[in-house]
Design a protein around this motif. Structure first.
Motif, PDB file in Angstrom:
ATOM      1  N   SER A 190      -8.663  16.964   4.720  1.00 19.29           N
ATOM      2  CA  SER A 190     -10.450  16.716   4.684  1.00 19.29           C
ATOM      3  C   SER A 190     -11.489  17.736   6.008  1.00 19.29           C
ATOM      4  CB  SER A 190     -11.081  15.091   4.733  1.00 19.29           C
ATOM      5  OG  SER A 190     -10.736  14.740   6.559  1.00 19.29           O
ATOM      6  N   GLU A 191     -12.319  17.970   6.212  1.00 25.15           N
ATOM      7  CA  GLU A 191     -12.896  18.828   7.116  1.00 25.15           C
ATOM      8  C   GLU A 191     -12.735  18.438   8.126  1.00 25.15           C
ATOM      9  OE1 GLU A 191     -16.907  20.660   7.883  1.00 25.15           O
ATOM     10  OE2 GLU A 191     -16.646  19.964   5.996  1.00 25.15           O
ATOM     11  N   LEU A 231      -1.127  15.020   7.456  1.00 19.40           N
ATOM     12  CA  LEU A 231      -0.078  14.107   8.057  1.00 19.40           C
ATOM     13  C   LEU A 231      -1.231  13.236   8.977  1.00 19.40           C
ATOM     14  CD1 LEU A 231       2.163  11.799   8.050  1.00 19.40           C
ATOM     15  CD2 LEU A 231       2.993  13.565   9.693  1.00 19.40           C
ATOM     16  N   MET A 232      -2.134  13.798  10.063  1.00 15.85           N
ATOM     17  CA  MET A 232      -3.053  13.053  10.737  1.00 15.85           C
ATOM     18  C   MET A 232      -4.129  12.329   9.753  1.00 15.85           C
ATOM     19  SD  MET A 232      -3.904  16.043  13.542  1.00 15.85           S
ATOM     20  CE  MET A 232      -4.852  14.898  14.921  1.00 15.85           C
ATOM     21  N   MET A 233      -4.372  12.772   9.027  1.00 18.95           N
ATOM     22  CA  MET A 233      -5.420  12.075   7.958  1.00 18.95           C
ATOM     23  C   MET A 233      -4.779  11.104   6.862  1.00 18.95           C
ATOM     24  SD  MET A 233      -6.887  13.846   4.348  1.00 18.95           S
ATOM     25  CE  MET A 233      -8.336  12.492   3.997  1.00 18.95           C
ATOM     26  N   VAL A 234      -3.487  10.890   6.736  1.00 16.43           N
ATOM     27  CA  VAL A 234      -2.413  10.153   6.377  1.00 16.43           C
ATOM     28  C   VAL A 234      -2.907   9.151   8.026  1.00 16.43           C
ATOM     29  CG1 VAL A 234      -1.053   8.975   6.204  1.00 16.43           C
ATOM     30  CG2 VAL A 234      -1.115  11.069   4.947  1.00 16.43           C
ATOM     31  N   ASP A 235      -2.402   9.751   8.563  1.00 14.46           N
ATOM     32  CA  ASP A 235      -2.258   8.107  10.062  1.00 14.46           C
ATOM     33  C   ASP A 235      -3.704   7.557  10.563  1.00 14.46           C
ATOM     34  OD1 ASP A 235      -0.544   7.266  12.794  1.00 14.46           O
ATOM     35  OD2 ASP A 235      -3.301   7.983  13.680  1.00 14.46           O
ATOM     36  N   ASP A 236      -4.945   7.935  10.224  1.00 13.81           N
ATOM     37  CA  ASP A 236      -6.070   7.833  10.460  1.00 13.81           C
ATOM     38  C   ASP A 236      -6.740   6.782   9.513  1.00 13.81           C
ATOM     39  OD1 ASP A 236      -9.085   8.338  11.722  1.00 13.81           O
ATOM     40  OD2 ASP A 236      -9.286   8.036   8.998  1.00 13.81           O
ATOM     41  N   GLN A 237      -5.823   6.880   7.994  1.00 10.84           N
ATOM     42  CA  GLN A 237      -6.458   5.736   6.655  1.00 10.84           C
ATOM     43  C   GLN A 237      -5.708   4.482   7.350  1.00 10.84           C
ATOM     44  OE1 GLN A 237      -8.457   6.683   4.248  1.00 10.84           O
ATOM     45  NE2 GLN A 237      -8.578   8.296   5.937  1.00 10.84           N
ATOM     46  N   ILE A 238      -4.571   4.798   8.113  1.00 17.16           N
ATOM     47  CA  ILE A 238      -3.437   3.725   8.326  1.00 17.16           C
ATOM     48  C   ILE A 238      -4.378   3.303   9.065  1.00 17.16           C
ATOM     49  CG2 ILE A 238      -1.683   3.125   9.309  1.00 17.16           C
ATOM     50  CD1 ILE A 238       0.264   5.046   7.856  1.00 17.16           C
ATOM     51  N   GLY A 239      -4.908   3.397  10.118  1.00 18.49           N
ATOM     52  CA  GLY A 239      -6.356   3.061  10.825  1.00 18.49           C
ATOM     53  C   GLY A 239      -7.322   1.977  10.426  1.00 18.49           C
ATOM     54  N   ARG A 240      -7.259   2.421   9.767  1.00 17.85           N
ATOM     55  CA  ARG A 240      -8.424   1.659   8.696  1.00 17.85           C
ATOM     56  C   ARG A 240      -8.209   0.507   8.422  1.00 17.85           C
ATOM     57  NH1 ARG A 240     -13.551   5.865   7.534  1.00 17.85           N
ATOM     58  NH2 ARG A 240     -12.654   7.396   8.574  1.00 17.85           N
ATOM     59  N   VAL A 241      -6.811   0.322   8.060  1.00 20.17           N
ATOM     60  CA  VAL A 241      -6.184  -0.348   7.684  1.00 20.17           C
ATOM     61  C   VAL A 241      -5.882  -1.480   8.286  1.00 20.17           C
ATOM     62  CG1 VAL A 241      -3.974  -1.631   6.308  1.00 20.17           C
ATOM     63  CG2 VAL A 241      -5.333   0.880   5.393  1.00 20.17           C
ATOM     64  N   LEU A 242      -5.574  -0.602   9.700  1.00 16.82           N
ATOM     65  CA  LEU A 242      -5.223  -2.070  10.748  1.00 16.82           C
ATOM     66  C   LEU A 242      -6.511  -2.231  11.136  1.00 16.82           C
ATOM     67  CD1 LEU A 242      -2.628  -0.077  12.547  1.00 16.82           C
ATOM     68  CD2 LEU A 242      -1.499  -2.075  10.511  1.00 16.82           C
ATOM     69  N   ASP A 243      -8.017  -1.639  11.205  1.00 16.22           N
ATOM     70  CA  ASP A 243      -8.985  -2.025  11.904  1.00 16.22           C
ATOM     71  C   ASP A 243      -9.211  -3.026  10.692  1.00 16.22           C
ATOM     72  OD1 ASP A 243      -9.284  -0.397  13.770  1.00 16.22           O
ATOM     73  OD2 ASP A 243      -9.790   1.419  12.715  1.00 16.22           O
ATOM     74  N   ALA A 244      -8.866  -3.336   9.325  1.00 15.55           N
ATOM     75  CA  ALA A 244      -9.304  -4.431   8.809  1.00 15.55           C
ATOM     76  C   ALA A 244      -8.844  -5.501   8.766  1.00 15.55           C
ATOM     77  CB  ALA A 244      -9.532  -3.238   6.780  1.00 15.55           C
ATOM     78  N   LEU A 288       0.875  -0.993  -0.275  1.00 11.02           N
ATOM     79  CA  LEU A 288       0.078  -0.078  -0.015  1.00 11.02           C
ATOM     80  C   LEU A 288       0.638   1.161   0.144  1.00 11.02           C
ATOM     81  CD1 LEU A 288      -2.300   1.127   0.537  1.00 11.02           C
ATOM     82  CD2 LEU A 288      -2.645   1.069   2.505  1.00 11.02           C
ATOM     83  N   ALA A 289       0.715   1.915  -1.214  1.00 10.67           N
ATOM     84  CA  ALA A 289       2.003   3.117  -1.143  1.00 10.67           C
ATOM     85  C   ALA A 289       0.990   4.398  -1.921  1.00 10.67           C
ATOM     86  CB  ALA A 289       2.964   2.964  -2.788  1.00 10.67           C
ATOM     87  N   TYR A 290       1.002   5.020  -0.207  1.00 11.34           N
ATOM     88  CA  TYR A 290       0.126   6.376  -0.586  1.00 11.34           C
ATOM     89  C   TYR A 290       0.693   7.240  -0.431  1.00 11.34           C
ATOM     90  CZ  TYR A 290      -3.769   4.449   3.171  1.00 11.34           C
ATOM     91  OH  TYR A 290      -4.722   4.299   3.343  1.00 11.34           O
ATOM     92  N   PRO A 291       0.473   8.475  -1.088  1.00  8.45           N
ATOM     93  CA  PRO A 291       0.809   9.525  -2.080  1.00  8.45           C
ATOM     94  C   PRO A 291       0.482  10.322  -1.381  1.00  8.45           C
ATOM     95  CG  PRO A 291      -0.761   9.171  -3.081  1.00  8.45           C
ATOM     96  CD  PRO A 291      -1.248   8.107  -2.315  1.00  8.45           C
ATOM     97  N   ALA A 292       0.879  10.784   0.274  1.00  4.25           N
ATOM     98  CA  ALA A 292       1.115  11.465   1.730  1.00  4.25           C
ATOM     99  C   ALA A 292       1.603  11.231   2.172  1.00  4.25           C
ATOM    100  CB  ALA A 292      -1.036  12.019   1.132  1.00  4.25           C
ATOM    101  N   PRO A 293       1.819  12.000   2.564  1.00  4.48           N
ATOM    102  CA  PRO A 293       1.604  13.441   2.796  1.00  4.48           C
ATOM    103  C   PRO A 293       2.609  15.005   2.064  1.00  4.48           C
ATOM    104  CG  PRO A 293       3.247  13.010   4.712  1.00  4.48           C
ATOM    105  CD  PRO A 293       2.820  11.720   3.921  1.00  4.48           C
ATOM    106  N   HIS A 294       2.347  13.718   0.348  1.00  7.11           N
ATOM    107  CA  HIS A 294       2.864  14.875  -0.635  1.00  7.11           C
ATOM    108  C   HIS A 294       2.560  15.562  -0.826  1.00  7.11           C
ATOM    109  CE1 HIS A 294       4.670  15.295  -4.324  1.00  7.11           C
ATOM    110  NE2 HIS A 294       6.311  14.615  -4.348  1.00  7.11           N
TER     111      HIS A 294
END
Length: 922
Positions: free
Chosen positions: A273-274, A289-302, A261-267
């Motif tokens: 997001s709001e 970057l906080m949003m990136v961390d949140d997305q990683i959390g969703r993957v770990l939750d999955a 999983l290669a995120y293009p962020a926080p580039h």
């Protein structure tokens, strides 16, 4: 408060945090170990884990809280990986830019080895090149990639297939984008086709209050109608979690999953997001970057929801350093680099030292930390180690397994990384790191930080040298103060760049390793390793091939009497000369700085049962930068060859050509080899009586040497005080002080200090009969003298001698007699009870004493004269010396007559300055 003062304060706080973190980790680990039953551990070990690699983009070492407790950015999910897994504090991207880093991660190959600039229209990964995906797929994994590729496709229009991408490099599936979300055209790709071509257009954008390459920055260009830049990050999370869910639903297939999983962020563009806007203390970058961390959390939750968490190895890191200026640190009081110097693109640490975390429940200790040097190229070898499959010789040339550091298992035959090479973004310099020493070959950052390149003025250092153990911030340039370290690292860098690999070729599991603990029962060869060729990068021309190395190596300019057999050599190992064979072919020779060639020589030693070598290190060039660079490169090659093929080696200093007062140079060099290069820690370094062997040749000869016996005495005393077994190479009549030896009582005083004495015999006898007489009349009383003083005796034997082209003497001055001359000496050494033998030499074609493969078809022409092996197979003397080792150890019967030995098959391709003042025939 200045940035430096803040950094110092942060380091103190960080140290306290890490100590606290370690105490917590220990408690977590103990609980985990207590709850882990033996049966569960065995089951986990038997199954291959799922592997999820999460790579974020342009995140700094100081951004996640688990690496910087003073970070102004909240990263609970990244921190949870550190809490439950292992942090690597010395992990590095193989290049400080996106495409460089990803190439190294995928292939296990340093990105400077290819033209990474062609990525916009051409794939960087060659067809058939092993990748982390193709390796996993070969081991039964389902392989999937989501996110930013940035390694090129064969582009023929976006309405056409896009070959050369992820699905052609080992991934079963791919959903992502071709590059960054600020590099047009912008469109999604599934498999190898655009989901929708970039038929619309988007105008360029930037943000006030930030540099031109920060904020909501993107470039103008084509964009697909179904792609919104702000939606790319969550869209990739949705795809990744769907893959995990589908995999769990199809668990009946019993196929493990490998997801990249290669995120293009926080580039950039920074598009939080709001829900995250204004939530960090580091502006829109921190929010994103906080949003990136949140997305990683969703993957770990999955993973958790799919009940895959416990059998999944998660690896998290960033591809390179951040785009974060000093002004940003001042404005937000947030140091994205964590106190490191530089930023994205730089040779300095912030450009490539990355937060790196691995979590694998019940296999990796929770809350643990490793200081093991790691590069992203190492992921491939680590996976191979995990799968217990060998890497092919032509794959992952710069990849070292860090599995021992990760799991705590014994390293065994796994060689851990101890050096790291990188080319910064500007590609105008190189950097090499070994131990705490880091060399940058020019001045400036080499990347985004200004100035990128500085021209050195009069009196300025030409490059940068830092001791990272004392100066992680790279503030104290020691380039001028430590020239010997600059020279050594420069030579090592050159070798790694030119050899095409940095990982030694791994020895086969069935290779029998010679016990390096004692010289008893060993047949050791001298290894000159002094041959250079025009074009090998040494800047030494045809040294040791030609009388004048700066002129063409051709008839009339030659010093060798034997011609090496290169029939097994690869094209990369051969250097064309001005000589020709009888059939008109151009004659070729080799360079000792070509690692593949030296590895081949050690492969021969292993195949024929030769125990090891004394690596010759002529002391008269130790203070010459060019000569020492060559010596260091050859010694590294010898070290690699011995380690790969289970042979042993020891350093032998030859004092020939030294002036008065220069013997001390040997001590300085030895300390550097032992302390800086850790030469004696190599698995193949020869020991004797529990101590590393160091040999000193040239003590007590009567050929008007300028250095004194007092200097030799002091050198031996120092070496012994350093805990070494000291072997001395001495004249044949050292005991009487006659013929080739000085008549000076001080000589015996020096020799009494030795642990091993080895009298030089080349030219001291010329026939089998004379050799037998010499053994009885000279060796035997020598050996008794040594035994009375508890000194070991190491006789020297040789196959024949000729220095026609070197000195104008008769060709074949001491005939080989098809091996009878050499065997007469071996038999005599066995008769007098010798427990060890030194064969001179393995590769000495200058004086016709070589035993390695030489041709019976040397060059011809007017005035061209070379010896041959008299029609015998080119491996005749290798077989003979290997058999001698068996006789010495009692594994074969001793015979006075030349034994008849069976033929052997052809080997596979494995996976200096000349001083005329030295002793004749030495």
């Amino acid at each position: 408060m200045t940035r430096i003062a803040r950094q110092q304060t942060r380091r103190v706080c960080a140290a306290f945090f890490l100590r606290t973190f370690s105490i917590f980790a220990l408690a977590v680990t103990l609980v985990a170990l207590q709850s882990m039953t033996p049966a569960a551990a065995e089951d986990d070990a038997a199954a291959k884990p799922n592997i999820v690699v999460i790579l974020v983009d342009d995140m700094g070492y100081g951004d996640p809280g688990c690496f910087n407790p003073e970070s102004k950015i909240t990263t609970p999910h990244i921190d949870s990986l550190a809490r439950d897994g292992m942090r690597f504090t010395d992990a590095h991207a193989p290049g400080p830019l996106c495409h460089m880093s990803r190439y190294g991660l995928m292939t296990g190959r340093y990105p400077f080895r290819t033209d990474v600039s062609r990525w916009p229209t051409q794939p960087l990964i060659a067809p058939g090149q092993m990748t982390i995906a193709s390796l996993a797929k070969s081991q039964g994994y389902q392989t999937a990639m989501v996110g930013k590729w940035h390694l090129g496709f064969k582009e023929n229009g976006y309405d056409q297939p896009l070959p050369g991408g992820p699905v052609d490099c080992g991934f079963d599936s791919f959903f992502g984008i071709r590059a960054s979300t600020d590099i047009p055209p912008y469109f999604y790709i599934r498999g190898n086709e655009a989901v929708q071509p970039p038929s619309d257009r988007i105008e360029a954008n930037s943000s006030e209050g930030w540099s031109p390459i920060q904020g909501e920055f993107w470039r103008a260009g084509g964009i697909a109608p179904n792609l919104q830049l702000k939606d790319v990050l969550p869209r990739f999370t949705e795809e990744a979690t769907s893959i995990i869910k589908r995999h769990a639903e199809n668990k009946k297939d019993a196929q493990p999953l490998m997801l990249y999983l290669a995120y293009p962020a926080p580039h950039t563009p920074w598009l939080p997001s709001e829900a995250f806007a204004g939530k960090s203390g580091a502006g829109m970058y921190g929010d994103f970057l906080m949003m990136v961390d949140d997305q990683i959390g969703r993957v770990l939750d999955a993973l958790r929801a799919a009940e895959m968490e416990d059998d999944t190895l998660v690896v998290f890191t960033s591809d390179n350093g951040p785009v974060w200026y000093d002004a940003d640190t001042e404005r937000f009081d947030h140091d994205s680099t964590g106190g490191l110097k530089g930023m994205k693109g730089d040779a300095w640490e912030a450009g490539h030292r990355m937060p790196f975390i691995a979590r694998w429940p019940n296999r990796v200790a929770a809350g643990s930390t490793s200081e093991q040097l790691v590069c992203f190229t190492d992921l491939l070898a680590t996976m191979a180690d995990l799968f217990e499959v060998p890497l092919p010789d032509d794959a992952a040339p710069d990849s070292y397994s860090f599995l021992p550091a990760l799991t705590g298992k014994a390293a065994g035959e796994t060689e851990l990384r101890d050096e790291f090479v990188m080319q910064p973004g500007a590609r105008s310099m190189m950097t090499i790191r070994q131990g705490n020493w880091k060399l940058i070959t020019a001045l400036g950052s080499g990347g985004f930080s200004k100035p990128s390149r500085i021209s050195s003025g009069a009196g300025d250092p030409a490059g940068q040298l830092y001791d990272l153990g004392k100066d992680l911030g790279e503030s104290n340039n020691l380039y001028a103060a430590k020239p010997e370290i600059v020279t050594r690292l420069t030579a090592q860098l050159k070798q790694i760049v030119e050899s095409g690999r940095s990982r030694p070729l791994a020895a086969s599991k069935d290779v029998a390793r010679v016990d390096p603990g004692s010289l008893d029962g060993k047949v050791m060869c001298g290894y000159q390793g002094w041959f250079s060729c025009d074009g090998d990068g040494n800047e030494m021309g045809w040294t040791h091939w030609a009388r004048n190395p700066r002129k063409p190596f051709a008839p009339g300019n030659v010093t060798v009497d034997l011609w090496p057999d290169l029939s097994e050599f690869s094209p990369e190992e051969k250097y064309a000369t001005g000589f020709r064979h009888a059939d008109g072919r151009v004659a070729e020779v080799y360079s000792s700085t070509n690692r593949q060639t030296v590895l081949r020589h050690f492969q021969w030693m292993q195949e024929y049962g030769i125990d090891g070598v004394f690596a010759q290190r002529f002391a008269n060039g130790l203070k010459n930068e060019t000569l020492k660079r060559q010596k260091d490169a050859v010694l590294e090659n010898v070290r690699a060859g011995a380690d790969r093929y289970g042979r042993t080696f020891a350093v032998m200093y030859d004092l020939s050509g030294l002036r008065a007062g220069e013997v001390a140079n040997v001590w300085d060099d030895w300390r550097s080899l032992r302390e800086e290069q850790k030469i004696t820690t190599s698995p193949g370094y020869q020991h004797h009586e529990g101590k590393p062997v160091v040999a000193v040749w040239g003590v007590g000869f009567n050929d008007d040497r300028k250095y004194s016996l007092a200097e030799c005495h002091e050198l031996v005393r120092r070496l012994k005080a350093d805990g070494c077994t000291v072997m001395l190479g001495v004249p044949s009549w050292w005991r009487e002080g006659t013929r080739d030896a000085v008549d000076d009582p001080a000589l015996l005083e020096v020799l009494n200090l030795a642990d091993v004495l080895s009298p030089w015999t080349i030219g001291r006898y010329r026939t089998p009969k004379e050799a037998s007489r010499h053994a009885a009349q000279v060796w035997q009383p020598d050996q008794k003298w040594c035994a009375d003083r508890e000194i070991d005796f190491l006789p020297v034997v040789y196959p024949g001698f000729s220095w026609h082209n070197l000195k104008g003497a008769p060709l074949d001055a001491i005939p080989r007699l098809k091996g009878e001359f050499l065997w007469s000496q071996i038999a005599a050494a066995k008769r007098i009870g010798s427990r060890m033998i030194y064969v001179a030499m393995f590769d000495e074609v200058d004086e016709g004493t070589a035993i390695f493969k030489c041709t019976n078809d040397p060059p011809v022409g007017e005035g061209v004269e070379f010896l041959t092996y008299d029609g015998l197979p080119s491996d005749h003397y290798l077989k003979l010396v290997g058999h001698a080792a068996k006789v010495l150890r009692g594994e074969a019967p001793a015979t006075d007559t030349l034994p008849t030995l069976p033929s052997r098959s052809v080997s596979r391709t494995p996976d200096l300055y000349y001083d005329d003042t030295r002793d004749p025939a030495r």
